[in-house]
Design a protein around this motif. Structure first.
Motif, PDB file in Angstrom:
ATOM      1  N   LEU A 202       0.855  -1.185   0.000  1.00  0.00           N
ATOM      2  CA  LEU A 202       0.000   0.000   0.000  1.00  0.00           C
ATOM      3  C   LEU A 202       0.894   1.239   0.000  1.00  0.00           C
ATOM      4  CD1 LEU A 202      -3.063   0.570   0.068  1.00  0.00           C
ATOM      5  CD2 LEU A 202      -2.821   0.939   2.545  1.00  0.00           C
ATOM      6  N   GLN A 203       0.773   2.040  -1.072  1.00  0.00           N
ATOM      7  CA  GLN A 203       1.636   3.207  -1.233  1.00  0.00           C
ATOM      8  C   GLN A 203       0.816   4.401  -1.723  1.00  0.00           C
ATOM      9  OE1 GLN A 203       4.984   2.415  -3.788  1.00  0.00           O
ATOM     10  NE2 GLN A 203       5.576   0.534  -2.721  1.00  0.00           N
ATOM     11  N   PRO A 204       1.291   5.622  -1.495  1.00  0.00           N
ATOM     12  CA  PRO A 204       0.634   6.783  -2.083  1.00  0.00           C
ATOM     13  C   PRO A 204       0.827   6.788  -3.601  1.00  0.00           C
ATOM     14  CG  PRO A 204       2.651   7.435  -0.942  1.00  0.00           C
ATOM     15  CD  PRO A 204       2.416   5.998  -0.614  1.00  0.00           C
ATOM     16  N   TRP A 205      -0.271   6.983  -4.323  1.00  0.00           N
ATOM     17  CA  TRP A 205      -0.230   6.881  -5.786  1.00  0.00           C
ATOM     18  C   TRP A 205      -1.196   7.903  -6.377  1.00  0.00           C
ATOM     19  CZ3 TRP A 205       3.302   3.982  -8.209  1.00  0.00           C
ATOM     20  CH2 TRP A 205       3.176   3.765  -9.582  1.00  0.00           C
ATOM     21  N   VAL A 206      -0.813   8.463  -7.491  1.00  0.00           N
ATOM     22  CA  VAL A 206      -1.699   9.418  -8.151  1.00  0.00           C
ATOM     23  C   VAL A 206      -2.771   8.636  -8.901  1.00  0.00           C
ATOM     24  CG1 VAL A 206      -1.892  11.268  -9.830  1.00  0.00           C
ATOM     25  CG2 VAL A 206       0.130  11.134  -8.366  1.00  0.00           C
ATOM     26  N   HIS A 207      -4.022   8.787  -8.450  1.00  0.00           N
ATOM     27  CA  HIS A 207      -5.145   8.070  -9.052  1.00  0.00           C
ATOM     28  C   HIS A 207      -6.252   9.068  -9.362  1.00  0.00           C
ATOM     29  CE1 HIS A 207      -7.993   4.892  -9.878  1.00  0.00           C
ATOM     30  NE2 HIS A 207      -8.826   5.370  -8.954  1.00  0.00           N
ATOM     31  N   LYS A 208      -6.576   9.199 -10.658  1.00  0.00           N
ATOM     32  CA  LYS A 208      -7.595  10.145 -11.117  1.00  0.00           C
ATOM     33  C   LYS A 208      -7.287  11.567 -10.643  1.00  0.00           C
ATOM     34  CE  LYS A 208     -11.288   6.702 -11.314  1.00  0.00           C
ATOM     35  NZ  LYS A 208     -12.662   6.317 -10.866  1.00  0.00           N
ATOM     36  N   GLY A 209      -6.020  11.928 -10.751  1.00  0.00           N
ATOM     37  CA  GLY A 209      -5.588  13.277 -10.439  1.00  0.00           C
ATOM     38  C   GLY A 209      -5.383  13.564  -8.975  1.00  0.00           C
ATOM     39  N   LYS A 210      -5.548  12.595  -8.111  1.00  0.00           N
ATOM     40  CA  LYS A 210      -5.371  12.814  -6.681  1.00  0.00           C
ATOM     41  C   LYS A 210      -4.449  11.750  -6.098  1.00  0.00           C
ATOM     42  CE  LYS A 210      -9.949  14.865  -5.986  1.00  0.00           C
ATOM     43  NZ  LYS A 210     -11.230  14.787  -5.213  1.00  0.00           N
ATOM     44  N   VAL A 211      -3.722  12.139  -5.066  1.00  0.00           N
ATOM     45  CA  VAL A 211      -2.834  11.188  -4.392  1.00  0.00           C
ATOM     46  C   VAL A 211      -3.660  10.378  -3.403  1.00  0.00           C
ATOM     47  CG1 VAL A 211      -0.815  10.912  -2.919  1.00  0.00           C
ATOM     48  CG2 VAL A 211      -0.844  12.709  -4.647  1.00  0.00           C
ATOM     49  N   LYS A 212      -3.678   9.068  -3.625  1.00  0.00           N
ATOM     50  CA  LYS A 212      -4.470   8.177  -2.784  1.00  0.00           C
ATOM     51  C   LYS A 212      -3.636   6.949  -2.425  1.00  0.00           C
ATOM     52  CE  LYS A 212      -8.941   9.383  -4.866  1.00  0.00           C
ATOM     53  NZ  LYS A 212     -10.156   8.829  -5.510  1.00  0.00           N
ATOM     54  N   PRO A 213      -3.976   6.285  -1.331  1.00  0.00           N
ATOM     55  CA  PRO A 213      -3.305   5.006  -1.025  1.00  0.00           C
ATOM     56  C   PRO A 213      -3.789   3.922  -1.999  1.00  0.00           C
ATOM     57  CG  PRO A 213      -4.999   5.455   0.602  1.00  0.00           C
ATOM     58  CD  PRO A 213      -4.919   6.677  -0.265  1.00  0.00           C
ATOM     59  N   ARG A 214      -2.855   3.337  -2.724  1.00  0.00           N
ATOM     60  CA  ARG A 214      -3.191   2.292  -3.709  1.00  0.00           C
ATOM     61  C   ARG A 214      -2.230   1.109  -3.508  1.00  0.00           C
ATOM     62  NH1 ARG A 214      -7.922   2.874  -6.307  1.00  0.00           N
ATOM     63  NH2 ARG A 214      -7.109   1.929  -8.228  1.00  0.00           N
ATOM     64  N   GLN A 215      -2.662  -0.042  -3.974  1.00  0.00           N
ATOM     65  CA  GLN A 215      -1.822  -1.235  -3.919  1.00  0.00           C
ATOM     66  C   GLN A 215      -0.906  -1.236  -5.140  1.00  0.00           C
ATOM     67  OE1 GLN A 215      -5.306  -3.895  -3.290  1.00  0.00           O
ATOM     68  NE2 GLN A 215      -4.082  -4.777  -1.627  1.00  0.00           N
ATOM     69  N   VAL A 216       0.388  -1.242  -4.886  1.00  0.00           N
ATOM     70  CA  VAL A 216       1.388  -1.068  -5.941  1.00  0.00           C
ATOM     71  C   VAL A 216       2.367  -2.244  -5.915  1.00  0.00           C
ATOM     72  CG1 VAL A 216       3.232   0.430  -6.816  1.00  0.00           C
ATOM     73  CG2 VAL A 216       1.172   1.440  -5.805  1.00  0.00           C
ATOM     74  N   THR A 217       2.839  -2.633  -7.082  1.00  0.00           N
ATOM     75  CA  THR A 217       3.826  -3.711  -7.181  1.00  0.00           C
ATOM     76  C   THR A 217       4.781  -3.419  -8.322  1.00  0.00           C
ATOM     77  OG1 THR A 217       4.112  -6.111  -7.228  1.00  0.00           O
ATOM     78  CG2 THR A 217       2.554  -5.184  -8.798  1.00  0.00           C
ATOM     79  N   THR A 218       5.846  -4.213  -8.386  1.00  0.00           N
ATOM     80  CA  THR A 218       6.856  -4.081  -9.443  1.00  0.00           C
ATOM     81  C   THR A 218       7.068  -5.428 -10.113  1.00  0.00           C
ATOM     82  OG1 THR A 218       7.997  -2.292  -8.276  1.00  0.00           O
ATOM     83  CG2 THR A 218       9.242  -3.456  -9.969  1.00  0.00           C
ATOM     84  N   LEU A 219       7.129  -5.410 -11.432  1.00  0.00           N
ATOM     85  CA  LEU A 219       7.461  -6.593 -12.217  1.00  0.00           C
ATOM     86  C   LEU A 219       8.836  -6.407 -12.835  1.00  0.00           C
ATOM     87  CD1 LEU A 219       4.144  -7.270 -14.212  1.00  0.00           C
ATOM     88  CD2 LEU A 219       4.910  -8.373 -12.095  1.00  0.00           C
TER      89      LEU A 219
END
Length: 481
Positions: A429-446
């Motif tokens: 769970l990281q801060p992420w820009v979603h629909k123009g706003k910074v929100k906590p989103r689930q993020v991963t790396t491949l």
């Protein structure tokens, strides 16, 4: 006229089979039978570990176990007898029960020497090498083997002038050679075929090696000792027992064998033959995680495990369908690139015996529920240590899930013969820009490593970008798949 039928061999030797392709040895992990136990055709008698997997061996004979020649933890060369079964003279008994049994029994009773003692002046021709049947060893020969060295004092061999030469090492040749030819055969260094192969690979002349094996047989350790510089000899010959027994020991040595040895060799081969390139992408996987929760409640997935790895696998399969030229292999001998119309999807699995990579055959043809079932079965079999060598052969691409260890990403090494390997990192769970706003989103790396001989930078980037795009917007599984 009465026709004599030779009695069936009473004592049957079961040899260590080649349970994989080209394997030369296996370690006996566990015996399921003991001397005196009755066994039947097809009964599992032991479990062995090869360089690829742990395998249970069934025996193809009925009878009573009369001898177990190697203990648990022993590494045995393929083709070596590991157990002897007393068949109880079933062949002779069968002849007595069949038609014409009285005549046959009468001849056998009146002429016992002709049945029990082979004629020394007519030695049997040396049999041709027989193909090994996986799980059953070589086919039983019509001739009986001479007793092992334990029986040597009771059965002297007057034709062999040197008592130090084991009969098993020079089978039929000793009875056929005379004079100078026989002396030359006796002087030839004694070693098993795998040991001779090792000596050839290391450039060691067997005649210069001091043998330490029974009856003057050159062993693997003798070859390695001859090849090692003097400074390296003490660590090689040091016994591991004192290290384990000494209180407060600062070092512990573990033999490299089985799956770990094969993995090490494969990784070295891959790293220094295939030019690796690794690319990375970090993205929002929140929508995929929501889909995972919905699928867990779907009746189509009842009884199977559903997790993010399932959708990562499906996304990779869709990406390879869109870019089939990335699913290929390099044929060095023919100097050709082999494009494959099928995907055998490998899944790296950590087991107590080491890392193995079984693969799901024809994964591209499976529906999502079928892929989930195959993935669950593959993981369960690997954890139980029952993965077969066939399940680890023929892979085309692989996924390694390093995220389960809390690792963000890595640079995975290709499995030999495969074009790519995808590392799936931890979901956080990281801060992420979603629909123009910074929100906590689930993020991963491949991370995608690929063979640059087969896959150039553009193609590799497109495959990786497609996998990320599908997992970011899983509805693309419908529109692209």
């Amino acid at each position: 006229m009465t026709t004599m039928t030779a009695p069936a061999q009473r004592f049957r030797e079961f040899r260590m089979p080649d349970v994989g392709e080209g394997l030369t040895e296996a370690e006996i992990l566990k015996w399921y039978v003991a001397v005196g136990d009755t066994v039947t055709d097809g009964q599992v008698i032991c479990e062995v570990e090869t360089a690829k997997a742990a395998v249970e061996l069934p025996i193809p004979y009925d009878g009573v176990v009369s001898e177990i020649r190697f203990g648990e933890g022993t590494t045995v060369d393929v083709g070596t007898p590991i157990i002897v079964v007393d068949a109880g003279g079933d062949g002779a008994a069968g002849s007595a029960d069949s038609g014409g049994s009285a005549g046959s029994a009468g001849v056998a009773a009146s002429e016992p020497p002709a049945v029990q003692t082979p004629a020394p002046e007519a030695p049997p021709a040396e049999p041709k090498r027989q193909a090994v049947l996986v799980g059953y060893g070589v086919a039983p020969s019509a001739t009986t083997r001479r007793p092992r060295k334990q029986a040597a004092p009771d059965v002297p061999a007057p034709d062999v002038p040197t008592a130090d030469v084991p009969t098993a090492a020079v089978p039929a040749q000793a009875a056929e050679l005379n004079g100078h030819d026989r002396a030359a055969a006796v002087d030839r260094p004694l070693a098993k075929p795998p040991v001779r192969k090792l000596a050839k690979e290391l450039g060691i002349d067997l005649a210069t090696v001091v043998p330490t094996g029974p009856n003057g047989v050159v062993t693997r350790e003798d070859i390695r000792a001859a090849a090692a510089p003097p400074a390296a000899l003490p660590p090689v010959t040091a016994a591991p027992e004192p290290l384990a027994a000494t209180a407060g020991a600062r070092e512990t040595r573990i033999p490299i064998k089985g799956v770990r040895k094969a993995t090490a060799q494969a990784m070295v081969t891959s790293a220094f033959t295939a030019p690796h390139v690794t690319e990375f992408v970090t993205f929002d996987i929140t929508r995929t995680m929501k889909l995972v929760q919905e699928l867990k409640e779907d009746r189509a997935f009842t009884g199977v495990r559903v997790g993010p790895l399932l959708l990562v696998a499906k996304a990779l399969l869709v990406a390879l369908k869109r870019h089939p030229e990335a699913n290929a292999a390099w044929d060095e001998a023919a100097q050709e690139i082999v494009h494959k119309s099928y995907v055998n999807l490998g899944i790296a699995a950590a087991t107590p015996r080491g890392l193995i990579v079984p693969n799901i055959k024809d994964a591209h043809d499976k529906t999502l529920p079928e892929l989930a079932a195959a993935l669950g079965e593959l993981v369960a079999t690997a954890r139980d240590g029952k993965t077969s060598p066939a399940a680890m052969q023929g892979g085309t691409v692989t996924i390694t899930n390093v995220g389960v260890f809390g690792v963000d990403t890595g640079t995975p090494i290709l499995n030999p013969g495969e074009s790519a390997i995808l590392a799936f990192g931890a979901i956080k769970l990281q801060p992420w820009v979603h629909k123009g706003k910074v929100k906590p989103r689930q993020v991963t790396t491949l991370a995608l490593s690929f063979d640059h001989r087969l896959v150039d930078g553009e193609l590799g980037s497109r495959v990786l970008a497609d996998v990320a795009a599908i997992l970011e917007q899983p509805k693309r599984l419908l529109t692209w798949g």
